[in-house]
Motif scaffolding. Structure first.
Motif, short mmCIF file in Angstrom:
data_model
loop_
_atom_site.label_atom_id
_atom_site.label_comp_id
_atom_site.label_asym_id
_atom_site.label_seq_id
_atom_site.Cartn_x
_atom_site.Cartn_y
_atom_site.Cartn_z
N GLY A 180 25.76 17.40 32.59
CA GLY A 180 25.93 18.12 34.18
C GLY A 180 25.89 16.87 35.07
N ASP A 181 25.45 17.65 36.36
CA ASP A 181 25.51 16.85 37.79
C ASP A 181 24.21 16.27 37.96
OD1 ASP A 181 25.76 16.05 40.15
OD2 ASP A 181 26.52 17.67 41.00
N PHE A 182 23.92 15.22 37.57
CA PHE A 182 22.50 14.71 38.14
C PHE A 182 22.19 14.12 39.42
CE2 PHE A 182 23.40 14.85 33.37
CZ PHE A 182 22.21 15.39 32.97
N ASN A 183 23.27 13.97 40.26
CA ASN A 183 23.16 13.34 41.42
C ASN A 183 22.22 12.32 41.51
OD1 ASN A 183 24.60 15.15 43.64
ND2 ASN A 183 23.35 16.93 43.04
N ASP A 184 22.83 11.60 40.60
CA ASP A 184 22.01 9.94 40.62
C ASP A 184 22.92 9.26 39.62
OD1 ASP A 184 20.06 8.24 41.59
OD2 ASP A 184 18.58 9.78 41.20
N VAL A 185 22.73 7.82 39.66
CA VAL A 185 23.45 6.83 38.87
C VAL A 185 22.83 6.29 37.80
CG1 VAL A 185 24.92 6.35 40.77
CG2 VAL A 185 23.16 5.00 40.61
N ARG A 186 23.37 5.58 36.84
CA ARG A 186 22.61 4.64 36.06
C ARG A 186 21.81 3.49 36.78
NH1 ARG A 186 25.64 4.49 30.73
NH2 ARG A 186 27.39 5.78 30.96
N ALA A 201 26.16 8.98 26.76
CA ALA A 201 27.31 8.92 26.08
C ALA A 201 28.27 8.08 26.93
CB ALA A 201 28.09 10.38 25.82
N GLY A 202 29.08 7.02 26.53
CA GLY A 202 30.00 6.18 27.01
C GLY A 202 29.49 5.44 27.92
N LYS A 203 30.22 4.44 28.47
CA LYS A 203 29.96 3.13 29.55
C LYS A 203 30.19 3.94 30.86
CE LYS A 203 31.33 -0.50 26.34
NZ LYS A 203 32.21 -1.69 26.14
N GLU A 204 30.16 3.18 31.86
CA GLU A 204 30.42 3.60 33.17
C GLU A 204 31.69 4.16 33.53
OE1 GLU A 204 28.96 4.14 37.25
OE2 GLU A 204 27.70 3.24 35.44
N ILE A 205 31.81 5.39 33.78
CA ILE A 205 32.96 6.16 34.02
C ILE A 205 32.93 6.86 35.18
CG2 ILE A 205 34.30 5.97 31.85
CD1 ILE A 205 32.78 8.57 30.88
N PRO A 213 37.62 7.94 42.07
CA PRO A 213 36.41 7.91 41.98
C PRO A 213 35.66 6.57 42.06
CG PRO A 213 37.54 8.72 40.14
CD PRO A 213 38.46 8.57 41.01
N LYS A 214 34.46 6.49 42.65
CA LYS A 214 33.76 5.49 42.56
C LYS A 214 32.28 5.25 42.01
CE LYS A 214 36.94 3.28 45.49
NZ LYS A 214 37.71 2.27 45.11
N ARG A 215 31.53 6.47 41.90
CA ARG A 215 30.38 6.61 41.23
C ARG A 215 30.31 7.66 39.99
NH1 ARG A 215 26.01 8.04 44.55
NH2 ARG A 215 27.25 9.59 45.18
N GLN A 216 29.55 7.30 39.05
CA GLN A 216 29.25 8.44 38.01
C GLN A 216 28.03 9.08 38.27
OE1 GLN A 216 29.28 7.04 33.95
NE2 GLN A 216 29.15 8.95 33.02
N ILE A 217 28.01 10.26 38.47
CA ILE A 217 26.69 11.06 38.75
C ILE A 217 26.77 12.24 37.89
CG2 ILE A 217 26.35 10.76 41.10
CD1 ILE A 217 27.34 13.20 41.82
N ASP A 218 27.85 12.38 36.92
CA ASP A 218 27.92 13.47 36.06
C ASP A 218 27.97 12.57 34.73
OD1 ASP A 218 29.28 16.08 37.63
OD2 ASP A 218 30.08 14.12 38.41
#
Length: 254
Positions: A180-186, A201-205, A213-218
């Motif tokens: 989902g969309d967690f509205n937060d980052v690693r 799952a996976g690295k920073e994408i 895109p610049k940030r992963q929140i999903d």
């Protein structure tokens, strides 16, 4: 003559049983897609559900976790968007309301062709109330779709993560995928709380903004880590259909 028939029948039964055992012991592939569809409204401000459905079907998923779905809401013409996406993708749908909105409902949904034995919706905190919709397959896998609060402070996202962890703990060690969309980052408190029980799952994408895109929140997460092998994780190169890019993962259940 009767003896021969019984022997043949017995041998045939053994062959079928052995085949089933082999199939059950072999890894099972699951293709999962998570997509915040922004009530079907794209960057061109057009609500276009066939376009969303085209993105979904482009990766032939077994299960789709959707966020920001309208159901009979005035702003999107009173359409039951989950039912329409179900029709367009030929995938049965499972609804999870978060709030009432403009004579309709707004929330999360799951599309899947997998046979489902159980479906529920867990309420989560938020300045705008949030939720997690879940389904359990006939063979005991869980798929969960959620959308965390967008508030500036992380307290409600951390509480949502804790509630999901607690909910999943009560299901024992059943294999599960949460997306989902967690509205937060690693590195955030909320994602850290989930990472105590779930593997990411996976690295920073990056998934937002949809253009460059610049940030992963999903995210797509899974548990127990030892039961799954990540085959592939990627963000789809889709810049028009929503304000988020969809994230796709292929997994083997060991």
């Amino acid at each position: 003559m009767m003896i021969v028939n019984r022997r043949n029948f017995f041998q045939a039964c053994l062959a079928v049983t052995a085949g089933r055992a082999f199939a059950q012991g072999a890894p099972r592939r699951i293709r999962a897609l998570s997509y915040n569809i922004h009530h079907g409204e794209g960057m061109d401000r057009r609500v276009d559900l066939p376009r969303i459905a085209g993105v979904i079907t482009s990766v032939s998923p077994d299960v789709v976790m959707l966020q920001e779905v309208d159901r009979r809401v005035r702003r999107t013409g009173g359409v039951d968007q989950l039912a329409e996406l179900s029709r367009l993708t030929s995938m049965p749908a499972y609804w999870g309301k978060t709030i009432d909105l403009q004579d309709g409902e707004y929330g999360n949904g799951i599309l899947t062709r997998l046979p489902i034995a159980e479906h529920s919706n867990l309420r989560l905190p938020g300045a705008e109330p949030r939720a997690m919709v879940s389904v359990r397959t006939d063979d005991g896998m869980w798929f969960l779709a959620t959308h965390f609060d967008v508030g500036r402070t992380s307290e409600q996202r951390v509480e949502s993560a804790a509630r999901i962890n607690q909910w999943m703990e009560s299901r024992g060690t059943a294999p599960a995928i949460l997306a989902g969309d967690f509205n937060d980052v690693r590195g955030s408190r909320a994602i850290g709380k989930l990472a105590g029980q779930w593997a990411i799952a996976g690295k920073e994408i990056p998934t937002i903004p949809v253009v460059n895109p610049k940030r992963q929140i999903d995210f797509i997460l899974f548990r127990p880590a030892a039961r799954w092998r990540v085959v592939e994780v990627k963000v789809l190169d889709e810049q028009a259909a929503s304000d988020h890019r969809p994230i796709f993962g292929e997994f083997e259940l060991l």
